[in-house]
Structure formats: structure tokens, C-alpha cells
Design an enzyme around this catalytic site. Structure first.
Site, PDB file in Angstrom:
ATOM      1  N   GLY A  15       0.831  -1.204   0.000  1.00  0.00           N
ATOM      2  CA  GLY A  15       0.000   0.000   0.000  1.00  0.00           C
ATOM      3  C   GLY A  15       0.867   1.257   0.000  1.00  0.00           C
ATOM      4  N   SER A  48       6.650  -4.512  -2.217  1.00  0.00           N
ATOM      5  CA  SER A  48       6.210  -3.147  -2.491  1.00  0.00           C
ATOM      6  C   SER A  48       6.374  -2.325  -1.208  1.00  0.00           C
ATOM      7  CB  SER A  48       4.771  -3.164  -3.023  1.00  0.00           C
ATOM      8  OG  SER A  48       4.433  -1.942  -3.618  1.00  0.00           O
ATOM      9  N   TRP A  49       5.335  -1.577  -0.775  1.00  0.00           N
ATOM     10  CA  TRP A  49       5.464  -0.841   0.485  1.00  0.00           C
ATOM     11  C   TRP A  49       5.826  -1.780   1.626  1.00  0.00           C
ATOM     12  CZ3 TRP A  49       6.380   2.904   3.661  1.00  0.00           C
ATOM     13  CH2 TRP A  49       5.940   2.811   4.989  1.00  0.00           C
ATOM     14  N   ASP A  59       8.974  -4.268 -14.119  1.00  0.00           N
ATOM     15  CA  ASP A  59       8.283  -3.416 -13.148  1.00  0.00           C
ATOM     16  C   ASP A  59       8.525  -1.955 -13.512  1.00  0.00           C
ATOM     17  OD1 ASP A  59       7.303  -2.034 -10.928  1.00  0.00           O
ATOM     18  OD2 ASP A  59       7.907  -3.601  -9.527  1.00  0.00           O
ATOM     19  N   HIS A  87       5.305  -5.539 -11.595  1.00  0.00           N
ATOM     20  CA  HIS A  87       4.983  -5.345 -10.180  1.00  0.00           C
ATOM     21  C   HIS A  87       3.952  -6.359  -9.690  1.00  0.00           C
ATOM     22  CE1 HIS A  87       5.553  -2.761  -6.705  1.00  0.00           C
ATOM     23  NE2 HIS A  87       4.245  -2.804  -6.478  1.00  0.00           N
TER      24      HIS A  87
END
Length: 321
Positions: free
Chosen positions: A43, A116-117, A273, A301
Site C-alpha cells: 500500500g 512493495s510498500w 516493473d 509489479h
């Protein structure tokens, strides 16, 4: 390559009081006597999903999942600024929440998994508490430097000029560059008018979906198709974090990667990505001698079957045959 493990349900779950009026949802799946692992979602503001449980062998892992402050099943939910302040929702609060959860569950140390985050939060936690980490598996490596967010919300726009112009226009800004755009969206997501917030969330998600659109595994409306409350919480938290540089000094996670010495890591990154270019994973692998980088040629991604196989192999590798 191997498929995911069969779906499983938690054998324990609860709401952890982390202070500041926040309750964080957590769940535990798999074998109560297995190797402890923590899955950290992306996120920021996405929430954990049942699919994540399926990356862990339920016979060998005791896997913990949690929804970060303000999203998923954690309360208060960030979709409504009148009910949920983000004043006490920062990277440092989330690191403290992870430690509190570890202590609450009586876990001495655990393997960390997330991309990711989630990878940024994992690295920040591990550099602060290296003695609590037995290993790390990261697909989709990010450190959320300002240079990375400026690429995702600005630089990559050279490939999608019309869509990026709509994204910029949705912020209501004329100049100020990417920091100005991020700050503007953060303010829009605090507006008391639900229609203003809904429009801003839709514009933000439309841009995110555009960046994913050229991936082999691209999904139509990956972000924009989420329920309104989930979409608004995601955008509100993302804009809040990114407009503040996620409260980390620029490049701090790479600079302090030496603190990860002795922790084995597996980094898996798709060469396609577009929103999170390979360079960050490459830089982290150079700064962290105990990490192994695998580049997946057919993945972006959102991953691919090949990438999924590498992730499963890495997680299986930490618990043996």
C-alpha cells in the site's frame, strides 16, 4: 513451478490495542509449533489478504498477518477522516505495532515477508530490530525514497503523458512538481465532503492502474475496482505517507543496510516493473551482503507464475524439506 498452497483459515485472531485509539487486526495461520513468520502487506493501506496465507507451507509455518493502522479490519478505518485521524499513523508507529504484536504473540524472532510498500516497512523494522529477524523474503523491492515516489507519480508519466496530465489535473495543482501533487492529494483526502474524497481517490487509482497497464499480468482496475471505503483508505494513507517522505531520511534504508548483516535475505524483482524499476533491488543487494537477488524476466509489479515459484521456493527454503 509449484502452485500456491491450498487456502487455509486462521486458527487465532484478534484486535490489538496499539494506543492512540487504534486497534490493529491480526491473525495466525498454519502450525502453532511451526517457524514464526510475519507477512507485511503493501500500500500502504491495502490490508492483508487470504491469498497471502497460501505462500506459506501450513505444516511448517506459523504465519502471522495483520492489517496496518487504518486499513483492512483495523479500526478506526481511514476511509472517513471525521472518524480516523492520521496523526498517529507513520512508519515509526507501524514499526512499534509490529514489535507489540510480536510480544503479544510470545514470538522471540520471526521471518519477514512482503513486497512493495511492505518491503520498505520490513527493512525499516529489521534495521531497527535485527535481533528479532531470522530471515527476509521480498518480492517487488522498494525503499520508498523520495526519488522512487517522484518516479512513480511523475517520471514514469513520460510513458503515459495524457493519463499523467489527468492525474496532475485531479490534484488541482499547476506547479510544485510531484511533492506538490502528493501534498494536494493528501489534502483532498482530508476534505469533509465525501464527493471530493471519492473523486480524488478515483483519480489516484486511475493513475496507479495506468502504470500497471503494460505489465504482462496487468489487471483491469486493480486499484480502482476495490470497494469505495477500501479505495479511499488506501489513497488517503498512501498520500499521507508519500507526501511526508514516509518519515525516513532520503536513502536511509540503503545507507543502514549494514545493520542487516547476518540476516539471510532473498530479493525477487521483475525486470518489467515500470513503477518500481529494478535499480532499487540491485542497490539493496549490493548494500546487503547476505541478500541474494533474483531478477524475473517475465514479471512486473504484479508478478508472474515464474515469480510466484521463486517466492514459494524462497519461503520453503527457510524451513527445509
Amino acid at each position: 513451478m509449484a502452485g500456491l498452497y491450498p487456502p487455509i483459515e486462521p486458527y487465532d485472531s484478534g484486535m490489538l490495542d496499539v494506543g492512540d485509539g487504534n486497534l490493529v487486526y491480526w491473525e495466525v495461520c498454519g502450525n502453532p509449533g511451526g517457524t514464526p513468520a510475519l507477512a507485511v502487506h503493501g500500500g500502504p493501506g491495502s490490508g492483508c489478504t487470504p491469498r497471502t496465507r497460501q505462500y506459506f507451507d501450513p505444516a511448517r509455518y506459523r504465519v502471522v498477518l495483520f492489517d496496518q493502522r487504518g486499513c483492512g479490519r483495523s479500526t478506526p478505518h481511514a476511509s472517513d477522516p471525521a472518524k480516523a485521524s492520521l496523526l498517529h499513523n507513520t512508519t515509526h508507529h507501524l514499526i512499534a505495532d509490529m514489535e507489540r504484536l510480536r510480544e503479544h504473540l510470545g514470538i522471540d524472532s520471526w521471518l519477514l515477508y512482503g513486497g512493495s510498500w511492505g518491503s520498505t516497512l520490513i527493512l525499516a523494522y529489521a534495521e531497527r530490530h535485527p535481533d528479532r529477524v531470522t530471515g527476509i523474503v521480498i518480492p517487488d523491492v522498494t525503499t520508498t525514497r523520495r526519488s522512487e515516489t517522484e518516479w512513480l507519480y511523475g517520471g514514469v508519466g513520460r510513458y503515459f503523458p495524457e493519463e499523467w496530465e489527468r492525474f496532475r489535473a485531479g490534484s488541482g495543482t499547476v506547479d510544485g512538481g510531484v511533492p506538490g501533487i502528493l501534498g494536494a492529494y493528501s489534502r483532498l483526502m482530508e476534505d469533509p465532503d465525501p464527493a471530493v474524497r471519492e473523486r480524488a481517490a478515483a483519480d489516484w487509482c486511475a493513475w496507479e492502474d495506468t502504470v500497471l497497464s503494460r505489465e504482462p499480468a496487468g489487471v483491469r482496475r486493480f486499484y480502482g475496482g476495490r470497494p469505495s471505503a477500501a479505495r479511499q483508505a488506501l489513497v488517503r494513507i498512501c498520500a499521507h505517507y508519500f507526501s511526508h517522505g514516509v518519515w525516513l531520511e532520503e536513502g536511509a534504508l540503503l545507507r543502514d543496510a549494514g545493520r542487516l548483516a547476518g540476516i539471510p535475505g532473498v530479493l525477487i524483482h521483475g525486470s518489467l516493473d515500470l513503477g518500481g524499476p529494478l535499480v532499487t533491488a540491485w542497490e539493496l543487494a549490493r548494500a546487503w551482503p547476505d541478500a541474494e537477488l533474483t531478477v524475473v524476466e517475465d514479471a512486473g509489479h504484479l508478478g508472474s507464475a515464474t515469480m510466484r515459484g521463486h517466492v514459494l521456493a524462497a519461503l520453503d527454503g527457510f524451513v527445509g524439506p
